[in-house]
Design a protein around this motif. Structure first.
Motif, short mmCIF file in Angstrom:
data_model
loop_
_atom_site.label_atom_id
_atom_site.label_comp_id
_atom_site.label_asym_id
_atom_site.label_seq_id
_atom_site.Cartn_x
_atom_site.Cartn_y
_atom_site.Cartn_z
N ALA A 1 -13.77 32.21 28.26
CA ALA A 1 -14.54 33.44 28.44
C ALA A 1 -15.04 33.57 29.88
CB ALA A 1 -15.71 33.48 27.47
N ALA A 2 -15.42 32.44 30.49
CA ALA A 2 -15.85 32.47 31.89
C ALA A 2 -14.68 32.77 32.81
CB ALA A 2 -16.50 31.13 32.27
N LEU A 3 -13.51 32.27 32.44
CA LEU A 3 -12.30 32.47 33.25
C LEU A 3 -11.79 33.90 33.15
CD1 LEU A 3 -10.54 30.44 34.95
CD2 LEU A 3 -9.03 30.32 32.95
N LYS A 4 -12.07 34.56 32.03
CA LYS A 4 -11.55 35.91 31.77
C LYS A 4 -12.69 36.87 31.45
CE LYS A 4 -6.99 34.51 30.02
NZ LYS A 4 -6.17 35.46 30.77
N PRO A 5 -13.54 37.18 32.41
CA PRO A 5 -14.69 38.05 32.14
C PRO A 5 -14.28 39.47 31.75
CG PRO A 5 -14.46 37.69 34.50
CD PRO A 5 -13.49 36.75 33.83
N GLU A 6 -13.05 39.84 32.05
CA GLU A 6 -12.59 41.20 31.72
C GLU A 6 -12.14 41.32 30.26
OE1 GLU A 6 -8.98 38.77 32.42
OE2 GLU A 6 -10.96 38.90 33.40
N THR A 7 -12.17 40.21 29.51
CA THR A 7 -11.70 40.19 28.12
C THR A 7 -12.87 39.94 27.18
OG1 THR A 7 -9.52 39.36 28.80
CG2 THR A 7 -10.13 39.04 26.49
N ASN A 8 -12.88 40.63 26.03
CA ASN A 8 -13.85 40.37 24.97
C ASN A 8 -13.31 39.29 24.05
OD1 ASN A 8 -15.49 42.47 25.89
ND2 ASN A 8 -14.60 43.97 24.50
N PHE A 9 -14.18 38.37 23.61
CA PHE A 9 -13.78 37.31 22.70
C PHE A 9 -14.61 37.39 21.42
CE2 PHE A 9 -12.37 35.91 26.82
CZ PHE A 9 -11.10 35.40 26.55
N LEU A 10 -13.93 37.67 20.32
CA LEU A 10 -14.55 37.70 19.00
C LEU A 10 -14.25 36.37 18.33
CD1 LEU A 10 -15.96 39.20 16.66
CD2 LEU A 10 -13.69 40.04 15.99
N CYS A 11 -15.29 35.59 18.05
CA CYS A 11 -15.10 34.20 17.66
C CYS A 11 -15.64 33.94 16.26
CB CYS A 11 -15.80 33.28 18.66
SG CYS A 11 -15.28 33.58 20.37
N CYS A 12 -14.80 33.42 15.37
CA CYS A 12 -15.18 33.14 13.99
C CYS A 12 -15.35 31.64 13.79
CB CYS A 12 -14.12 33.66 13.02
SG CYS A 12 -14.05 35.45 12.88
N GLU A 13 -16.50 31.25 13.28
CA GLU A 13 -16.79 29.84 12.98
C GLU A 13 -17.94 29.80 11.99
OE1 GLU A 13 -16.63 26.38 12.33
OE2 GLU A 13 -15.47 26.53 14.20
N VAL A 14 -17.83 28.95 10.96
CA VAL A 14 -18.90 28.86 9.96
C VAL A 14 -19.73 27.58 10.11
CG1 VAL A 14 -17.65 30.26 8.28
CG2 VAL A 14 -17.39 27.76 8.24
N HIS A 15 -19.29 26.65 10.96
CA HIS A 15 -20.02 25.39 11.15
C HIS A 15 -21.25 25.66 12.00
CE1 HIS A 15 -20.61 21.13 11.37
NE2 HIS A 15 -20.33 21.04 12.65
N GLU A 16 -22.43 25.60 11.37
CA GLU A 16 -23.65 26.04 12.04
C GLU A 16 -23.94 25.31 13.36
OE1 GLU A 16 -28.31 25.99 10.91
OE2 GLU A 16 -27.00 27.05 9.52
N PRO A 17 -23.81 23.97 13.42
CA PRO A 17 -24.02 23.32 14.72
C PRO A 17 -23.05 23.81 15.80
CG PRO A 17 -24.15 21.71 12.97
CD PRO A 17 -23.65 22.97 12.34
N GLY A 18 -21.79 24.15 15.40
CA GLY A 18 -20.84 24.68 16.36
C GLY A 18 -21.26 26.05 16.87
N VAL A 19 -21.75 26.89 15.96
CA VAL A 19 -22.24 28.21 16.37
C VAL A 19 -23.41 28.05 17.33
CG1 VAL A 19 -23.29 30.37 15.57
CG2 VAL A 19 -21.42 29.33 14.27
N GLY A 20 -24.33 27.15 16.99
CA GLY A 20 -25.47 26.91 17.88
C GLY A 20 -25.05 26.37 19.23
N ALA A 21 -24.04 25.50 19.22
CA ALA A 21 -23.56 24.93 20.48
C ALA A 21 -22.95 26.00 21.37
CB ALA A 21 -22.53 23.83 20.21
N LEU A 22 -22.17 26.93 20.77
CA LEU A 22 -21.59 27.99 21.59
C LEU A 22 -22.66 28.94 22.10
CD1 LEU A 22 -19.25 29.42 22.89
CD2 LEU A 22 -18.76 30.57 20.71
N LEU A 23 -23.64 29.26 21.28
CA LEU A 23 -24.74 30.10 21.76
C LEU A 23 -25.43 29.43 22.95
CD1 LEU A 23 -26.29 31.27 18.37
CD2 LEU A 23 -25.26 32.75 20.10
N LYS A 24 -25.62 28.13 22.87
CA LYS A 24 -26.25 27.39 23.97
C LYS A 24 -25.39 27.47 25.23
CE LYS A 24 -28.54 22.91 24.71
NZ LYS A 24 -27.77 22.31 25.80
N ARG A 25 -24.08 27.33 25.07
CA ARG A 25 -23.17 27.44 26.23
C ARG A 25 -23.20 28.85 26.82
NH1 ARG A 25 -19.85 22.79 26.13
NH2 ARG A 25 -19.64 21.87 24.05
N ILE A 26 -23.30 29.86 25.95
CA ILE A 26 -23.38 31.25 26.43
C ILE A 26 -24.59 31.41 27.34
CG2 ILE A 26 -23.92 33.60 25.68
CD1 ILE A 26 -22.13 33.06 23.21
#
Length: 247
Positions: free
Chosen positions: A87-112
């Motif tokens: 996503a950082a490499l391609k700021p011109e693209t939207n990324f819709l991301c599906c994941e149900v593992h709650e720690p993984g969702v939290g980790a990506l939010l933290k990276r965002i």
């Protein structure tokens, strides 16, 4: 298996009343894990902006992302390392991301938050239901499926995500010229991916067999560890044909 301790659960985890809830294909298996304090803070601070609810109705990408742009679906992003990099490499693209593992969702939010990303939206819901009920045909510019569970035992192969019914669904939701990129470090699964995608009439292989690793996909810590141990990694990249094959 012990379920992860919820803290706080994404609002999108439920299914709206009256929406079909098919049980034939699932994009995930619940995994144990514990949400860290940092991930919980990311849920609280960033969840309202970056978590999307499962509505069971067709998405308006421009409204969801706040702009019109090419959109790529990612199924199962793990802890979000590769997702944030791309996503950082391609700021011109939207990324819709599906994941149900709650720690993984939290980790990506933290990276965002850490990387100041604005082109990611997370749907914390089964991807197959999202595809069926929220993604219109010919709406996606790409699909990423990196290192899905290989289900090594023969009796479990039917649980693998890359199967003809799902590939057919994804193919119909790709725009002509849109791509489907899968990667795995398990050679028998890589061979199955190649076979299944090759059999889908809407798709064509972009390579002669397996594809070179596209530059945008990073080598994750997990992948680097495997390569040092002599494990291979296989990429499969197909694209939707510009014209549908004759019926």
């Amino acid at each position: 298996m012990t379920e992860p301790t919820p803290s706080p659960a994404p609002a999108s985890a439920g299914t709206p009343e009256g929406v079909a809830h098919p049980r034939t294909i699932r994009s995930f298996v619940r995994r144990a894990g514990r949400t860290t304090t940092g991930q919980a803070k990311a849920f609280e601070a960033l969840g309202p902006q970056f978590l999307l609810p499962y509505t069971g109705t067709a998405m308006d990408f421009a409204a969801s992302f706040g702009r019109s742009a090419p959109t790529v679906l990612e199924i199962g992003f793990g802890m979000g390392e590769a997702t944030a990099h791309i996503a950082a490499l391609k700021p011109e693209t939207n990324f819709l991301c599906c994941e149900v593992h709650e720690p993984g969702v939290g980790a990506l939010l933290k990276r965002i938050g850490e990387r100041g990303l604005s082109n990611i939206r997370i749907l914390a819901h089964d991807a197959v239901e999202a595809i069926d009920h929220m993604l219109p045909e010919q709406s996606l510019d790409g699909v990423h499926i990196f290192f899905p569970d290989p289900w090594h035992k023969l009796r479990h192969h039917k649980r693998r995500l890359i199967q003809p019914p799902l590939v057919a669904k994804l193919s119909r939701r790709l725009k002509p010229g849109g791509y489907l990129h899968c990667a795995t470090d398990w050679q028998p699964y890589a061979e199955q991916m190649l076979e299944v995608l090759s059999a889908e009439p809407l798709l064509r292989n972009t390579a002669d067999g397996f594809a070179p690793k596209p530059d945008y996909r990073p080598l994750t810590k997990f992948e680097n560890r495997g390569l040092k141990l002599g494990h291979g990694v296989w990429d499969v990249v197909f694209e939707r044909r510009q014209e549908d094959p004759p019926a």
